[in-house]
Design an enzyme around this catalytic site. Structure first.
Site, PDB file in Angstrom:
ATOM      1  CG  HIS A 296      -2.025  -0.930   1.250  1.00  0.00           C
ATOM      2  ND1 HIS A 296      -2.504  -1.550   2.387  1.00  0.00           N
ATOM      3  CD2 HIS A 296      -2.802  -1.373   0.228  1.00  0.00           C
ATOM      4  CE1 HIS A 296      -3.521  -2.330   2.073  1.00  0.00           C
ATOM      5  NE2 HIS A 296      -3.721  -2.254   0.758  1.00  0.00           N
TER       6      HIS A 296
ATOM      7  CB  THR B 253       4.201   0.477   2.352  1.00  0.00           C
ATOM      8  OG1 THR B 253       2.971  -0.235   2.557  1.00  0.00           O
ATOM      9  CG2 THR B 253       5.309  -0.542   2.098  1.00  0.00           C
ATOM     10  CB  VAL B 254       3.546  -0.554   7.901  1.00  0.00           C
ATOM     11  CG1 VAL B 254       4.522   0.508   8.358  1.00  0.00           C
ATOM     12  CG2 VAL B 254       2.119  -0.031   7.981  1.00  0.00           C
ATOM     13  CG  HIS B 255      -0.436  -2.341   5.282  1.00  0.00           C
ATOM     14  ND1 HIS B 255      -1.547  -1.546   5.169  1.00  0.00           N
ATOM     15  CD2 HIS B 255      -0.217  -2.476   6.623  1.00  0.00           C
ATOM     16  CE1 HIS B 255      -1.974  -1.203   6.384  1.00  0.00           C
ATOM     17  NE2 HIS B 255      -1.179  -1.750   7.271  1.00  0.00           N
ATOM     18  CG  LEU B 256       5.641  -5.113   2.847  1.00  0.00           C
ATOM     19  CD1 LEU B 256       6.713  -5.487   3.842  1.00  0.00           C
ATOM     20  CD2 LEU B 256       6.270  -4.529   1.587  1.00  0.00           C
TER      21      LEU B 256
END
Ligand code: FAD
Ligand code: SF4
Length: 507
Positions: free
Chosen positions: A274, A429-432
């Protein structure tokens, strides 16, 4: 944690199953397998950081629990910095614990796109329920504070939908140190929920044990090869033989480990994340965001394509976020009590890749934004800035190096419907996810509908890599739901395999 242990000699171990990685994915697999009575070994690269020894210092906490102290980036123009946990419990130890389900329409789209079997919203619902129960997904008690009110006021003043966010918490005390490892055990991370439960059921958890290779022969994993550390910090080789192997090392390290070990087809070719742009809002009155809960409302009007929310705020974390353009932003540190840190995130059309680099622990990660992603980023930044002014901000500084900031709502349309400046925009981002998408379309899917790596009988993926595309919501609940599903399917698969091999023996 009872059951975790360190090593003194080279180890050869055997179990019914081995799980690589102890984050939301790995812990959920452990929950299913231990409940079914299997002997399980879990190998985790990072340390165990109990709540009682969680450090209040950002520097110490980041170096203990974050991969590379948080200094990781996907190369591209611009590079996108990303964060992952590297400790027992993985990302759940450093995340905000916000719990959301993926939109049903998206799940339907993914099922059709990838031909994923038994993948309807109704079929996933029990797995989501199990995940939400495991972390006590609930509204955070107590007054949420000014940082949350700003989002609510700004969104509502513009007539947009604003939602209060549930979290995995039990008696959160508002210490605002979620990204440092919760000092109270209030955050319902894996290290305080599913992992101790699995250890109580007999799982052996080896912390500080990094898997280097999965050995595959004749379509089966024969051994998992790892390196651990003894009490003096010396490397100790570990070899594990197991009937089933679950790779739960996260959306970056799972594809890197698989590719290094042999399987490559469609693995690590479709990384999604994200892309997120931040803005600092300066107010006339103190926000004192460090004293309140992290912002627990989000502007959800534009979801799942775009979401506007707030970040954890401590003086140290704020200072770190300003460091990306210290020359122009450093002065804001003087006014930190009057500032809030907010973000806009998008569901991208762009795609990235993960490739192992032989001899290096960290793989090569790249991400290319699509032209429409640039427009979406401009839109979400404009909307975020409008909301900040609607909540009374005096000035809004977008995370664009050298930008002077906006002093009135009329100015925020500067980039509306045109791309942000590529060379100066700072994205993170912290969402992968999505680096090993599941499904029966063999040309586009890395693993089958139930997470099994094609052409290997007993090798499964169960973590963020499995989410077919960017979900547009916080991913932990979806990761756990998919991991429960993979583990249950693997148990059936292994029962069928045992039956087939028994039949072969009789014939
Ligand atoms: C700061 C931050 C805030 C976030 N906030 C939220 C939120 O509020 N809500 C939400 O839903 N999501 C949030 N997320 C995202 C969420 O935490 C992650 O998506 C999720 O934890 C990923 O789970 P996973 O099981 O895929 O991988 P991980 O949690 O990354 O677990 C993988 C584990 O495998 C280990 N590992 C890797 N390679 C190896 C190897 N070779 N050998 C052994 N072990 C290995 C790693 O050390 C790690 O512990 C946030 C993330 C961060 C970083
Ligand atoms: S706000 Fe504090 S008590 Fe609450 S979960 Fe985060 S660190 Fe723990």
């Amino acid at each position: 944690m009872k059951g975790s242990f360190h090593l003194s000699n080279a180890l050869q171990l055997e179990a019914d199953a081995v799980i690589i990685g102890s984050g939301g994915g790995g812990a959920s697999v452990a929950d299913v397998l231990t409940a079914a009575g299997l002997s399980v070994i879990m190998l985790e690269e990072g340390k165990h950081i109990p709540s009682s020894s969680a450090s209040p210092s950002a520097r110490e906490a980041f170096s203990a629990a974050w991969r590379s102290g948080g200094l990781t980036a996907a190369i591209g123009r611009p590079p996108i910095t990303y964060a992952e946990g590297r400790c027992v419990g993985g990302g759940t130890e450093i995340n905000s614990a916000i719990t959301q389900r993926t939109d049903s329409d998206l799940i339907d789209q993914w099922r059709k796109l990838n031909k994923i079997e038994n993948f309807t919203p109704d079929e996933l619902a029990p797995y989501y329920e199990r995940a939400e129960t495991a972390v006590n997904a609930s509204l955070t008690p107590g007054p949420l504070g000014r940082a949350t009110d700003i989002l609510r006021q700004g969104g509502e003043a513009l007539g947009w939908k604003v939602s209060e966010l549930k979290r995995g918490q039990r008696g959160c005390k508002g210490a605002n140190r979620c990204s440092y490892v919760c000092p109270n055990g209030a955050k319902q991370s894996m290290a305080v929920t599913l992992l101790p439960k699995a250890v109580d059921c007999g799982m052996r958890l080896l912390a500080q044990t990094r898997v280097d290779k999965i050995r595959i022969e004749k379509r089966r994993v024969t051994e998992v090869l790892a390196q651990s550390r003894d009490a003096g910090g010396q490397a100790v080789p570990v070899r594990v033989k197991a009937g089933m192997v679950f790779v739960c090392a996260g959306a970056i390290h799972t594809p890197a480990l698989l590719r290094y070990s042999g399987p490559r087809k469609r693995i690590g070719d479709t990384l999604r994340l994200h892309p997120t742009i931040k803005a600092t809002a300066l107010f006339n009155e103190p926000v004192d965001a460090h004293q309140s809960r992290l912002p627990l409302a989000a502007i959800t009007e534009f979801m799942p394509e775009q979401r506007i929310g707030g970040s954890i705020f401590t003086p140290a974390v704020f200072g770190l976020s300003l460091a990306e353009d210290w020359t122009n932003r450093g002065d804001l540190m003087r006014d930190w009590r009057f500032c809030g840190s907010y973000y806009g995130m998008i569901r991208p059309r762009g795609v990235g890749s993960v490739r192992p680099l032989p001899g290096f622990n960290e793989p090569l990660v790249s991400f290319k934004l699509a032209p429409e992603d640039w427009i979406a980023l401009s839109q979400v930044l404009t909307r975020l800035s409008r909301a900040m002014f609607a909540a009374g901000a005096r000035k809004v500084f977008p995370s664009i190096s050298g930008h002077e900031g906006w002093t009135s709502p009329d100015q925020v349309y500067e980039f509306w419907n045109k791309p942000l400046p590529k060379g100066a925009t700072n994205l993170m981002t912290v969402h992968l996810f999505s680096s090993c998408p599941p499904g029966e379309h063999q040309d586009s899917c890395a693993v089958d509908s139930y997470g099994r790596v094609r052409s290997v009988e007993n090798l499964f993926v169960a973590d963020g890599s499995l989410i077919p595309e960017a979900p547009g919501v916080n991913p932990q609940m979806t990761i756990m739901a998919l991991a429960f599903r993979v583990a249950e399917a693997a148990l059936c698969h292994s029962a069928q395999e045992r039956a087939r091999s028994a039949a072969r023996d009789i014939n």
